[in-house]
Write a protein that holds these residues in place. Structure first.
Motif, PDB file in Angstrom:
ATOM      1  N   HIS A 192       0.831  -1.198   0.000  1.00 60.59           N
ATOM      2  CA  HIS A 192       0.000   0.000   0.000  1.00 60.59           C
ATOM      3  C   HIS A 192       0.867   1.251   0.000  1.00 60.59           C
ATOM      4  N   LEU A 193       0.312   2.354  -0.482  1.00 59.06           N
ATOM      5  CA  LEU A 193       1.058   3.603  -0.590  1.00 59.06           C
ATOM      6  C   LEU A 193       1.196   4.276   0.772  1.00 59.06           C
ATOM      7  N   SER A 194       2.422   4.601   1.128  1.00 60.53           N
ATOM      8  CA  SER A 194       2.664   5.428   2.307  1.00 60.53           C
ATOM      9  C   SER A 194       2.307   6.874   1.985  1.00 60.53           C
ATOM     10  N   ASN A 195       2.190   7.684   3.026  1.00 62.91           N
ATOM     11  CA  ASN A 195       1.960   9.109   2.816  1.00 62.91           C
ATOM     12  C   ASN A 195       3.048   9.710   1.930  1.00 62.91           C
ATOM     13  N   ASP A 196       4.303   9.359   2.210  1.00 71.76           N
ATOM     14  CA  ASP A 196       5.424   9.907   1.448  1.00 71.76           C
ATOM     15  C   ASP A 196       5.329   9.540  -0.028  1.00 71.76           C
ATOM     16  N   THR A 197       5.025   8.276  -0.309  1.00 72.11           N
ATOM     17  CA  THR A 197       4.942   7.840  -1.699  1.00 72.11           C
ATOM     18  C   THR A 197       3.760   8.480  -2.405  1.00 72.11           C
ATOM     19  N   ALA A 198       2.643   8.626  -1.710  1.00 77.13           N
ATOM     20  CA  ALA A 198       1.504   9.329  -2.303  1.00 77.13           C
ATOM     21  C   ALA A 198       1.884  10.756  -2.671  1.00 77.13           C
ATOM     22  N   GLY A 199       2.623  11.410  -1.792  1.00 79.20           N
ATOM     23  CA  GLY A 199       3.078  12.763  -2.091  1.00 79.20           C
ATOM     24  C   GLY A 199       4.020  12.800  -3.285  1.00 79.20           C
ATOM     25  N   GLU A 200       4.896  11.808  -3.384  1.00 76.12           N
ATOM     26  CA  GLU A 200       5.814  11.745  -4.521  1.00 76.12           C
ATOM     27  C   GLU A 200       5.056  11.551  -5.832  1.00 76.12           C
ATOM     28  N   ILE A 201       4.039  10.707  -5.823  1.00 73.22           N
ATOM     29  CA  ILE A 201       3.219  10.505  -7.020  1.00 73.22           C
ATOM     30  C   ILE A 201       2.512  11.799  -7.390  1.00 73.22           C
ATOM     31  N   LEU A 202       1.919  12.450  -6.407  1.00 78.12           N
ATOM     32  CA  LEU A 202       1.204  13.698  -6.655  1.00 78.12           C
ATOM     33  C   LEU A 202       2.117  14.752  -7.264  1.00 78.12           C
ATOM     34  N   ALA A 203       3.343  14.818  -6.774  1.00 77.78           N
ATOM     35  CA  ALA A 203       4.292  15.806  -7.293  1.00 77.78           C
ATOM     36  C   ALA A 203       4.653  15.543  -8.752  1.00 77.78           C
ATOM     37  N   LEU A 204       4.578  14.287  -9.196  1.00 83.00           N
ATOM     38  CA  LEU A 204       4.946  13.929 -10.564  1.00 83.00           C
ATOM     39  C   LEU A 204       3.828  14.155 -11.580  1.00 83.00           C
ATOM     40  N   LEU A 205       2.584  14.262 -11.102  1.00 82.12           N
ATOM     41  CA  LEU A 205       1.443  14.306 -12.007  1.00 82.12           C
ATOM     42  C   LEU A 205       1.328  15.641 -12.732  1.00 82.12           C
ATOM     43  N   ASP A 206       0.723  15.594 -13.906  1.00 85.00           N
ATOM     44  CA  ASP A 206       0.248  16.806 -14.566  1.00 85.00           C
ATOM     45  C   ASP A 206      -0.970  17.288 -13.780  1.00 85.00           C
ATOM     46  N   ARG A 207      -0.805  18.367 -13.022  1.00 85.63           N
ATOM     47  CA  ARG A 207      -1.867  18.876 -12.152  1.00 85.63           C
ATOM     48  C   ARG A 207      -2.510  20.137 -12.713  1.00 85.63           C
ATOM     49  N   SER A 208      -2.368  20.374 -14.011  1.00 85.98           N
ATOM     50  CA  SER A 208      -2.839  21.619 -14.599  1.00 85.98           C
ATOM     51  C   SER A 208      -4.350  21.793 -14.488  1.00 85.98           C
ATOM     52  N   ARG A 209      -5.094  20.691 -14.363  1.00 89.41           N
ATOM     53  CA  ARG A 209      -6.551  20.767 -14.256  1.00 89.41           C
ATOM     54  C   ARG A 209      -7.067  20.380 -12.866  1.00 89.41           C
ATOM     55  N   LEU A 210      -6.182  19.993 -11.984  1.00 92.27           N
ATOM     56  CA  LEU A 210      -6.588  19.368 -10.729  1.00 92.27           C
ATOM     57  C   LEU A 210      -7.253  20.371  -9.780  1.00 92.27           C
ATOM     58  N   GLN A 211      -8.496  20.065  -9.390  1.00 95.36           N
ATOM     59  CA  GLN A 211      -9.272  20.918  -8.496  1.00 95.36           C
ATOM     60  C   GLN A 211      -9.349  20.366  -7.081  1.00 95.36           C
ATOM     61  N   ARG A 212      -9.370  19.043  -6.941  1.00 99.44           N
ATOM     62  CA  ARG A 212      -9.654  18.422  -5.652  1.00 99.44           C
ATOM     63  C   ARG A 212      -8.879  17.124  -5.492  1.00 99.44           C
ATOM     64  N   ILE A 213      -8.330  16.923  -4.297  1.00 98.12           N
ATOM     65  CA  ILE A 213      -7.634  15.688  -3.958  1.00 98.12           C
ATOM     66  C   ILE A 213      -8.274  15.108  -2.704  1.00 98.12           C
ATOM     67  N   VAL A 214      -8.574  13.819  -2.747  1.00 99.52           N
ATOM     68  CA  VAL A 214      -9.098  13.127  -1.573  1.00 99.52           C
ATOM     69  C   VAL A 214      -8.096  12.067  -1.153  1.00 99.52           C
ATOM     70  N   GLY A 215      -7.531  12.212   0.032  1.00100.44           N
ATOM     71  CA  GLY A 215      -6.685  11.170   0.587  1.00100.44           C
ATOM     72  C   GLY A 215      -7.559  10.016   1.059  1.00100.44           C
ATOM     73  N   ALA A 216      -7.231   8.790   0.671  1.00100.98           N
ATOM     74  CA  ALA A 216      -8.142   7.665   0.889  1.00100.98           C
ATOM     75  C   ALA A 216      -7.415   6.435   1.428  1.00100.98           C
ATOM     76  N   HIS A 217      -8.211   5.465   1.882  1.00106.17           N
ATOM     77  CA  HIS A 217      -7.721   4.157   2.337  1.00106.17           C
ATOM     78  C   HIS A 217      -6.703   4.301   3.466  1.00106.17           C
ATOM     79  N   LEU A 218      -6.939   5.235   4.387  1.00106.46           N
ATOM     80  CA  LEU A 218      -6.033   5.429   5.514  1.00106.46           C
ATOM     81  C   LEU A 218      -6.136   4.258   6.491  1.00106.46           C
ATOM     82  N   SER A 219      -4.987   3.802   6.976  1.00110.98           N
ATOM     83  CA  SER A 219      -4.954   2.816   8.050  1.00110.98           C
ATOM     84  C   SER A 219      -5.391   3.485   9.343  1.00110.98           C
ATOM     85  N   GLN A 220      -6.299   2.832  10.066  1.00111.46           N
ATOM     86  CA  GLN A 220      -6.745   3.387  11.333  1.00111.46           C
ATOM     87  C   GLN A 220      -5.701   3.202  12.432  1.00111.46           C
ATOM     88  N   GLN A 221      -4.764   2.265  12.234  1.00112.26           N
ATOM     89  CA  GLN A 221      -3.727   2.008  13.227  1.00112.26           C
ATOM     90  C   GLN A 221      -2.420   2.719  12.907  1.00112.26           C
TER      91      GLN A 221
END
Length: 259
Positions: A192-221
């Motif tokens: 599963h994606l760690s917070n750090d890896t999710a951030g790295e993916i987000l930084a690589l994306l073409d975000r020119s149209r991006l309006q909203r990001i939802v962080g999902a599938h968080l571990s409760q522990q």
């Protein structure tokens, strides 16, 4: 187009995507990890009935994503789309359900929605995630992946909204009471994606149209909403798309994507 979550996390996942209006509205459910009655209850909370669904699309065979799919689909006569590998893993549960296969690179049309499956690295038979469009806007979904790949970065580029897994904080996972093999599986290349890896993916994306990001599938522990948000904000470098965090109990209410 709009989207909402019935719940997001290791105890069950289901995401609704809807486009159109009135009798011509198309609504699909991405995964269903809840039982029939719980799915019906969570749909009602979002103003939906089972008969409003035009289809269920499946990402992979793990129970928190597929556990309720076939019982619900059989009860309410909803067609299901999934990859061949996923079908191989769950075929004994598919009796009496209208099944269609999909794969990376082959777009599928359900009413007013077009879905583009793409493969991801996860410990399942043939896991796929989806980019969904109504012809005007694009929603990208990425959960249950262990690492970034050029293919998933390319697939998610240019989306207007994004549901992105932020499963765990690496330090919290390392110090947790989980058995060592489970820690290795979650934090590995097919986990599963760690917070750090999710951030790295987000930084690589073409975000020119991006309006909203939802962080999902968080571990409760092994995570907190604050840590997930911090990682996403750090990847954006300040101003940028609105960020929110999905939860297991409530998911999130309808979000409209403006063209």
């Amino acid at each position: 187009m709009r989207f909402a979550s019935l719940g997001s996390g290791s105890e069950g996942n289901a995401l609704l995507i809807s486009s159109g209006a009135g009798a011509s509205r198309t609504t699909v459910m991405l995964d269903c990890g809840f039982g029939i009655k719980e799915t019906e209850r969570r749909l009602a909370r979002l103003g939906m009935l089972p008969g409003d669904l035009n289809g269920i699309v499946v990402t992979h065979e793990h129970s928190d994503h597929v556990g309720g799919v076939f019982k619900f689909a059989r009860r309410h006569r909803v067609p299901v789309w999934l990859s061949f590998g996923t079908w191989q893993a769950v075929q004994r549960d598919c009796h009496g359900v209208d099944i269609a296969l999909c794969r990376d690179g082959d777009r599928l049309a359900i009413g007013d929605l077009e879905l583009s499956p793409y493969t991801v690295p996860h410990d399942a038979r043939e896991p796929i995630q989806y980019v969904i469009s109504d012809g005007r806007v694009r929603l990208g979904v990425l959960t249950d992946a262990g690492q970034s790949t050029p293919h998933l970065v390319q697939s998610l580029g240019g989306c207007d909204a994004l549901v992105l897994e932020c499963n765990h904080d690496r330090a919290m996972l390392a110090s947790s009471s989980y058995p060592y093999p489970l820690k290795q599986r979650i934090g590995g290349a097919y986990g599963h994606l760690s917070n750090d890896t999710a951030g790295e993916i987000l930084a690589l994306l073409d975000r020119s149209r991006l309006q909203r990001i939802v962080g999902a599938h968080l571990s409760q522990q092994n995570n907190t909403p604050a840590l997930a948000r911090q990682a996403l904000e750090g990847a954006l470098g300040g101003a940028g798309p609105e960020i929110m965090i999905a939860c297991q109990a409530e998911g999130f209410d309808w979000i409209d994507i403006a063209a």
